[in-house]
Design a protein around this motif. Structure first.
Motif, PDB file in Angstrom:
ATOM      1  N   THR B  87       0.839  -1.205   0.000  1.00  0.00           N
ATOM      2  CA  THR B  87       0.000   0.000   0.000  1.00  0.00           C
ATOM      3  C   THR B  87       0.875   1.256   0.000  1.00  0.00           C
ATOM      4  O   THR B  87       0.565   2.240  -0.675  1.00  0.00           O
ATOM      5  CB  THR B  87      -0.963  -0.020   1.209  1.00  0.00           C
ATOM      6  N   GLU B  91       0.735   4.178  -2.711  1.00  0.00           N
ATOM      7  CA  GLU B  91       0.491   5.589  -2.363  1.00  0.00           C
ATOM      8  C   GLU B  91       1.535   6.479  -3.025  1.00  0.00           C
ATOM      9  O   GLU B  91       1.213   7.517  -3.605  1.00  0.00           O
ATOM     10  CB  GLU B  91       0.581   5.781  -0.843  1.00  0.00           C
ATOM     11  N   GLU B 107      -8.906  -2.615  -4.207  1.00  0.00           N
ATOM     12  CA  GLU B 107      -8.240  -3.060  -2.984  1.00  0.00           C
ATOM     13  C   GLU B 107      -8.891  -4.334  -2.468  1.00  0.00           C
ATOM     14  O   GLU B 107     -10.114  -4.380  -2.309  1.00  0.00           O
ATOM     15  CB  GLU B 107      -8.401  -1.987  -1.894  1.00  0.00           C
ATOM     16  N   ASP B 109      -9.002  -6.847   0.791  1.00  0.00           N
ATOM     17  CA  ASP B 109      -8.616  -7.169   2.170  1.00  0.00           C
ATOM     18  C   ASP B 109      -9.741  -7.980   2.770  1.00  0.00           C
ATOM     19  O   ASP B 109     -10.886  -7.885   2.320  1.00  0.00           O
ATOM     20  CB  ASP B 109      -8.444  -5.896   3.025  1.00  0.00           C
ATOM     21  N   ARG B 114      -9.648   0.503   5.187  1.00  0.00           N
ATOM     22  CA  ARG B 114      -8.492   1.336   5.531  1.00  0.00           C
ATOM     23  C   ARG B 114      -7.579   1.580   4.335  1.00  0.00           C
ATOM     24  O   ARG B 114      -7.132   2.703   4.101  1.00  0.00           O
ATOM     25  CB  ARG B 114      -7.686   0.694   6.668  1.00  0.00           C
ATOM     26  N   ASP B 115      -7.299   0.524   3.559  1.00  0.00           N
ATOM     27  CA  ASP B 115      -6.376   0.696   2.433  1.00  0.00           C
ATOM     28  C   ASP B 115      -6.999   1.552   1.339  1.00  0.00           C
ATOM     29  O   ASP B 115      -6.332   2.417   0.762  1.00  0.00           O
ATOM     30  CB  ASP B 115      -5.936  -0.668   1.888  1.00  0.00           C
ATOM     31  N   ARG B 118      -6.733   5.096   2.341  1.00  0.00           N
ATOM     32  CA  ARG B 118      -5.370   5.616   2.153  1.00  0.00           C
ATOM     33  C   ARG B 118      -5.121   5.945   0.681  1.00  0.00           C
ATOM     34  O   ARG B 118      -4.555   6.982   0.343  1.00  0.00           O
ATOM     35  CB  ARG B 118      -4.336   4.561   2.596  1.00  0.00           C
ATOM     36  N   GLN B 128     -13.019  -0.858  -2.678  1.00  0.00           N
ATOM     37  CA  GLN B 128     -12.564  -1.896  -1.746  1.00  0.00           C
ATOM     38  C   GLN B 128     -13.401  -3.153  -1.909  1.00  0.00           C
ATOM     39  O   GLN B 128     -14.629  -3.103  -1.940  1.00  0.00           O
ATOM     40  CB  GLN B 128     -12.711  -1.391  -0.313  1.00  0.00           C
ATOM     41  N   GLU B 160      -4.758  -4.518  -5.703  1.00  0.00           N
ATOM     42  CA  GLU B 160      -3.954  -4.900  -4.544  1.00  0.00           C
ATOM     43  C   GLU B 160      -4.594  -6.129  -3.924  1.00  0.00           C
ATOM     44  O   GLU B 160      -5.635  -6.051  -3.289  1.00  0.00           O
ATOM     45  CB  GLU B 160      -3.862  -3.743  -3.535  1.00  0.00           C
TER      46      GLU B 160
END
Lengths: 113, 257
Positions: B87, B91, B107, B109, B114-115, B118, B128, B160
Motif C-alpha cells: 500500500t 500511495e 483493494e 482485504d 483502511r487501504d 489511504r 474496496q 492490490e
C-alpha cells in the motif's frame, strides 16, 4: 485455504452439469489432483466434505486420483519424477525449468442415478 | 479423455451407462421362508466431464483481460505477504504519477476500508473488496468490481490482492502482469517456501532496502532462488520510504503501457 474455494467451485460446476444432463442425485464424483497443481489433495477432500451439506453432492462418494509430478530438464530434456518444484535433474544435475506433469486439477466424471 | 496424452475436450461431455457385466441375485426372508429373485440396479449414468475446476475463474479472467485490452488499460495484480509495503508503494506511485496518468485501484482485504481510504487520499479512485473469510481475490470479484467503478481508457489499474503468498497464486484475475512484493524484513528463502507465487509472477519488488544494514536478508540468495524457479522474473530493489528504485519501477510501468 484456497482448497475451500475450490471445493465450492466443484459444487457449482457439478450443479451446472447436473442441470444440463437432467440428473439430481450424484452417487460418485471422480476428481484428479496433480501433485504439483498447488492444491493439497487431503485438505481439498476435507474441504469438500465440509461444504457438500444440502447440495447434490451430499451423499456422493468422493474419489480422488493423484497424478505424480513430472519435470522436464531444460538442459538435457530428460523427463523425471518431480516431487518438488525445485528438484534437480537426476541426469545432469541442473534445475528443471519446466513442470511437465502433475498440474491437473479437474472433475473427471460423475456417476448419477 | 484421450488415453495417450490425457487431454480432454472441455466442451465435450460424454454420457454412458456404467460398465456392469456381472449378474447376481439376492436373498431375503418373508415370514419364515426364504426365496431369491433377480436383482436389478437402479439405472445409473456416468457423465464424463474432464473439466478444469478453475475453468469458470479462468473464463471470467479472460473476459476481464479482454475488457482491459479494449479500453487500453494496463492492469497489474499486486501480490505479497502481509506487511511487505504494497500500500505504501502504491500511495507513493500514485502521488508521483497522478499528474500525468489516470490511475485506478481495486483493494482486496479481508476486512475494513483502511487501504482504500489511504489510496483515495493519495489521489486515485479506489474500490474496496472485502473478502470476508476469503484469502484471495478471484476473477469474479474483479468482474463485479468493474461494474461499480468506471475505469477510463488509457489508464493504469492496480489490483492490490490480499496479503498472502499462497492462495492468490492460483487465481488469474485477468491482469496483464503480476507484480510480487517482498521485503527484506522477511526471510531470503521466501521463494523456496512459496514457489507457486514466484513462478507465476513477472516482476519481484524487494522492498524496504533501507533496512538492509540491520537485517540478515541476503539479496543475492533471494534473487537466485527466485531465478531458479522462474528464469524470466525481473527484480527491482526498492525502498518506498527513501525513494530508492522508484524511478526503475516507473520505467518498468512505462514499458508495459
Amino acid at each position: 485455504m484456497h482448497e475451500l474455494s475450490m471445493a465450492m467451485e466443484v459444487i457449482e460446476l457439478v450443479q451446472h452439469e447436473a442441470d444440463k444432463n437432467g440428473v439430481s442425485d450424484i452417487e460418485e464424483i471422480l476428481i484428479e489432483v496433480g501433485d504439483l497443481c498447488g492444491v493439497e489433495a487431503d485438505i481439498f477432500q476435507s474441504a469438500l466434505e465440509m461444504v457438500v451439506k444440502d447440495t447434490l453432492l451430499e451423499n456422493a462418494s468422493v474419489r480422488i486420483i493423484r497424478t505424480p509430478g513430472k519435470g522436464k530438464c531444460s538442459a538435457c530434456n530428460v523427463e523425471f519424477e518431480m516431487k518438488n518444484r525445485l528438484d534437480f535433474c537426476p541426469d545432469c544435475g541442473c534445475f528443471a525449468s519446466e513442470v511437465s506433469g502433475g498440474q491437473e486439477f479437474r472433475v473427471v466424471s460423475l456417476v448419477a442415478e | 479423455m484421450c488415453e495417450t496424452c490425457g487431454c480432454g475436450n472441455p466442451d465435450e461431455t460424454n454420457i454412458h451407462e456404467p460398465k456392469h457385466d456381472h449378474e447376481h441375485e439376492h436373498q431375503h426372508e418373508h415370514d419364515g421362508y426364504k426365496h431369491t429373485h433377480p436383482h436389478e440396479h437402479a439405472p445409473q449414468k456416468v457423465i464424463d466431464l474432464n473439466k478444469d475446476i478453475l475453468l469458470e475463474n479462468n473464463r471470467l479472467a479472460e473476459r476481464n483481460r479482454g475488457y482491459f485490452e479494449g479500453k487500453h488499460v494496463l492492469c497489474l495484480n499486486l501480490v505479497s505477504s502481509p506487511g511487505s509495503g504494497k500500500t505504501t508503494i502504491l500511495e507513493k506511485t500514485i502521488r508521483d504519477l497522478i499528474p500525468t496518468h489516470k490511475i485506478f485501484v481495486i483493494e482486496g482485504d479481508q476486512q475494513t476500508t483502511r487501504d482504500a481510504d489511504r489510496i483515495e487520499k493519495s489521489g486515485a479512485a479506489a474500490i474496496q473488496i472485502n473478502t470476508g473469510t476469503g484469502c484471495h481475490l478471484d476473477a469474479k470479484m474483479i468482474h463485479l468490481a468493474l461494474k461499480k467503478i468506471e475505469i477510463d481508457t488509457n489508464s493504469i489499474l492496480f489490483i492490490e490482492n490480499v496479503g498472502n503468498l499462497v492462495c492468490p497464486a492460483l487465481f488469474d484475475l485477468g491482469e496483464q502482469k503480476r507484480v510480487l512484493v517482498i521485503s527484506v524484513t522477511e526471510g531470503d528463502d521466501k521463494p523456496l517456501k512459496y514457489p507457486y507465487m514466484f513462478q507465476s509472477s513477472d516482476l519481484c519488488i524487494i522492498n524496504k532496502t533501507d533496512l538492509l544494514p540491520y537485517v540478515d536478508f541476503n539479496v543475492d540468495n533471494a534473487m537466485n532462488y527466485a531465478g531458479q524457479l522462474n528464469p524470466d522474473i525481473k527484480f527491482i530493489l526498492m525502498s518506498a520510504k527513501t525513494g530508492e528504485g522508484m524511478g526503475e519501477w516507473y520505467d518498468w510501468l512505462e514499458k508495459q503501457s
